[in-house]
Design an enzyme around this catalytic site. Sequence first.
Site, PDB file in Angstrom:
ATOM      1  N   GLU B 159       4.356   6.840   9.507  1.00 56.57           N
ATOM      2  CA  GLU B 159       3.757   7.934   8.736  1.00 56.57           C
ATOM      3  C   GLU B 159       2.287   8.112   9.112  1.00 56.57           C
ATOM      4  O   GLU B 159       1.779   9.231   9.199  1.00 56.57           O
ATOM      5  CB  GLU B 159       3.913   7.653   7.227  1.00 56.57           C
ATOM      6  N   GLU B 162       2.265   9.823  12.325  1.00 52.40           N
ATOM      7  CA  GLU B 162       2.638  11.229  12.104  1.00 52.40           C
ATOM      8  C   GLU B 162       1.439  12.027  11.586  1.00 52.40           C
ATOM      9  O   GLU B 162       1.192  13.158  12.023  1.00 52.40           O
ATOM     10  CB  GLU B 162       3.802  11.289  11.101  1.00 52.40           C
ATOM     11  N   CYS B 179       7.968   8.779   0.298  1.00 53.91           N
ATOM     12  CA  CYS B 179       8.559   7.493  -0.119  1.00 53.91           C
ATOM     13  C   CYS B 179       9.347   7.622  -1.406  1.00 53.91           C
ATOM     14  O   CYS B 179      10.250   6.839  -1.666  1.00 53.91           O
ATOM     15  CB  CYS B 179       7.479   6.451  -0.372  1.00 53.91           C
ATOM     16  N   SER B 199       6.302  14.423   4.850  1.00 52.12           N
ATOM     17  CA  SER B 199       6.366  13.589   6.050  1.00 52.12           C
ATOM     18  C   SER B 199       7.830  13.400   6.437  1.00 52.12           C
ATOM     19  O   SER B 199       8.698  13.224   5.568  1.00 52.12           O
ATOM     20  CB  SER B 199       5.735  12.226   5.743  1.00 52.12           C
ATOM     21  N   LYS B 238      16.761   5.613  -6.246  1.00 53.51           N
ATOM     22  CA  LYS B 238      16.992   5.051  -4.910  1.00 53.51           C
ATOM     23  C   LYS B 238      18.476   5.011  -4.556  1.00 53.51           C
ATOM     24  O   LYS B 238      18.846   5.087  -3.393  1.00 53.51           O
ATOM     25  CB  LYS B 238      16.370   3.654  -4.807  1.00 53.51           C
ATOM     26  N   GLU B 241      19.076   8.368  -3.165  1.00 51.47           N
ATOM     27  CA  GLU B 241      18.505   8.460  -1.813  1.00 51.47           C
ATOM     28  C   GLU B 241      19.426   7.785  -0.792  1.00 51.47           C
ATOM     29  O   GLU B 241      19.716   8.327   0.278  1.00 51.47           O
ATOM     30  CB  GLU B 241      17.124   7.791  -1.784  1.00 51.47           C
ATOM     31  N   GLU B 246      22.024  12.209   5.096  1.00 49.78           N
ATOM     32  CA  GLU B 246      21.032  12.006   6.168  1.00 49.78           C
ATOM     33  C   GLU B 246      20.727  10.533   6.393  1.00 49.78           C
ATOM     34  O   GLU B 246      20.184  10.166   7.445  1.00 49.78           O
ATOM     35  CB  GLU B 246      19.703  12.691   5.811  1.00 49.78           C
ATOM     36  N   CYS B 384       5.500   3.045  -8.722  1.00 47.04           N
ATOM     37  CA  CYS B 384       6.798   2.359  -8.843  1.00 47.04           C
ATOM     38  C   CYS B 384       6.793   1.182  -9.814  1.00 47.04           C
ATOM     39  O   CYS B 384       7.842   0.817 -10.333  1.00 47.04           O
ATOM     40  CB  CYS B 384       7.267   1.866  -7.479  1.00 47.04           C
TER      41      CYS B 384
END
Lengths: 193, 459
Positions: B159, B162, B179, B199, B238, B241, B246, B384
């Site tokens: 990242e 990037e 994230c 990102s 999560k 996710e 993907e 978190c």
Amino acid sequence: MPSEFGLFVSADPGKCSGCKACELACFQSHHVKRNKVGLTVGTVAVPVTPKLYVTVMETASMPIQCKHCENAPCKAVCKQFAISRADGVVIVDEKKCIGCKDCLMACPFGAVSLLPYFVDGRPVPQADSDEGKVAAAKCDLCFEDTAGPACVRACPNEALHLTDVDADRKRKNIAAAEALAVINAGVPERGLL
Amino acid sequence: MTIIAIDQNLCTGCKECSKVCPTLAIEGYPHQPQTIAESRCVMCGQCVQKCKSYVSVAEHGAEAYERVRSERGLPESVKEPLFAAYNVCRLNEVKAALADPDKFTLVQCAPAVRMAIAEDFGYPLGTLAAGKLAAALRRIGFNKVYDANFGADVTIMEEGSELIDRVTNKGLLPMFTSCCPAWVRYVETKHPDLRNHLSSTKSPQQIEGALMKTYGAKITKTPAEKIYVVSVMPCTCKQFESSRPEMSDSGGRDVDVVMTTRELAWLIKDLGIDFAALPDEGFDKPLGDYSGAAGIFGVTGGVMEAALRTGYELLTGEAIPAVDIAAVRGTDGFRTAEVPVGQLKLKVGIVTGLKNVEPVMEELKAGRLNDYHFIEVMTCPEGCVTGGGQPKLLVDLDLPEAYRARAAATYSHDKELPVRKSHENPSVKKLYDDFLKKPLGKESHKLLHTTYAGDPKHH
């Protein structure tokens, strides 16, 4: 001057959302020592047994809890002398309670329930069997907690108050007297009566 | 797939959860059971943290507790109160994998898990338990105890590179962090036109998962198809996710199943592991090696700080003057800072609490954030450590202290680690030398980057 009558917690149904934060706070504060309940839900290994009972109606809700009656009928009917009243607080001694339900019948508000009685994370067995015993559970005003009732502090909507009806009455008397004094002064013929 | 649910038999309709829901996804009349609008729900689990309407002996009867526990597939050893709002538990899948001799189980933990799990064993709020956590996972029987913190260090490499690439090659700015899966979901559903600001770098969980099934297969000499990846996360989203189509760049799913911090505590208790008696152990190398920078991913501003520690050095070739970057710390909903990086003044922003992001999105759309380079967004109140899967407080009056203590533990853990910058993690260096070759390289692009819904190239 100390109040004439015992204090009790009362709820404003207009503010209460029915969330039960008061029930959990009540349970938490009474089981830190008795059942090693910590600050998180994961530390609880016993049934949640509060001493006040959130009552949800169609359009309103409020917790119902003991009013610490001056002439407490629950205390009067308890044949085991498990219920006492000291310093205006009506308290149940769970060790003496036999679960006869007389206090539930006597209480006009339904402020007493019979709930599982656990000590050190385990059910306390009945005298003559392995089955767990139940005991009367009702508000004790968190008499052991110097910070006052846990439910009042935990309510997210400030719906609960420790109510002093004697002080309230005197306050209302003064307000009424002040109002009447003004009204009477403005009505001349009152002086002739 | 249902992630967050409200039990219609238990909900009293108090609507306290709707006050903390950042997307107004909870619907219903007062004093009536509430429902979740799945099209708006970002699965952050703050409603799960908030709900106080528990299965009650007095109200629902003595049998109700066991019925609800079994309906939800929770271990029979669970004795704690169960509430109307809950996240769907997948511990049975974890247990089945552990019992399957054909599966080679690898586990990873998010940074914030070690700051809070001890709370569910009666320790003070915010007790750091990294060593006991690693020991517990080993006792549970995972073949390798790896760490999402390693993935966080790799996230920074990718990242950070990037960001430098976007800044130097006039790419789309500001770049948003990616994230937080609830935040990504929010962009995709509410602002799909802004998704290219995210990102392309995957989250630490997904980076670690993809690496475990490829690089991990190589170094443990295990066929990738035998590897089963379990995550322990402070986050209820999560699981969502990890199940996105993907997120299967290694061949199959990069992460097979997710449990929350609370669910790991249940598993530890279920297996009769005495948490207090556990020694302090380390995570397995190399995929469990981590820097202090990875550790601070768990608090708001942490990803930004970690990225700056590495980005500064990548851009200037010099070490950052002060490792602790106070300018990006704090708990305000939206805070900004200007950080001099060589010739460049890097303009950064940090959003914490998803309800605070909407004004920022409006500013962005109005063109008033065009001079910003990098913005971190975390959905939960203070990052978190305050996630929807973390130990839940019985009384919300204790929340501020829990938040404060968990964040303080995070920063002190960072301070005590020998390596505090992601690019200095020796196992990260080795990963790039032996496997990935370079950040944003061919292998990284395949395994560690992704695209977002709404993209025409989206697979």
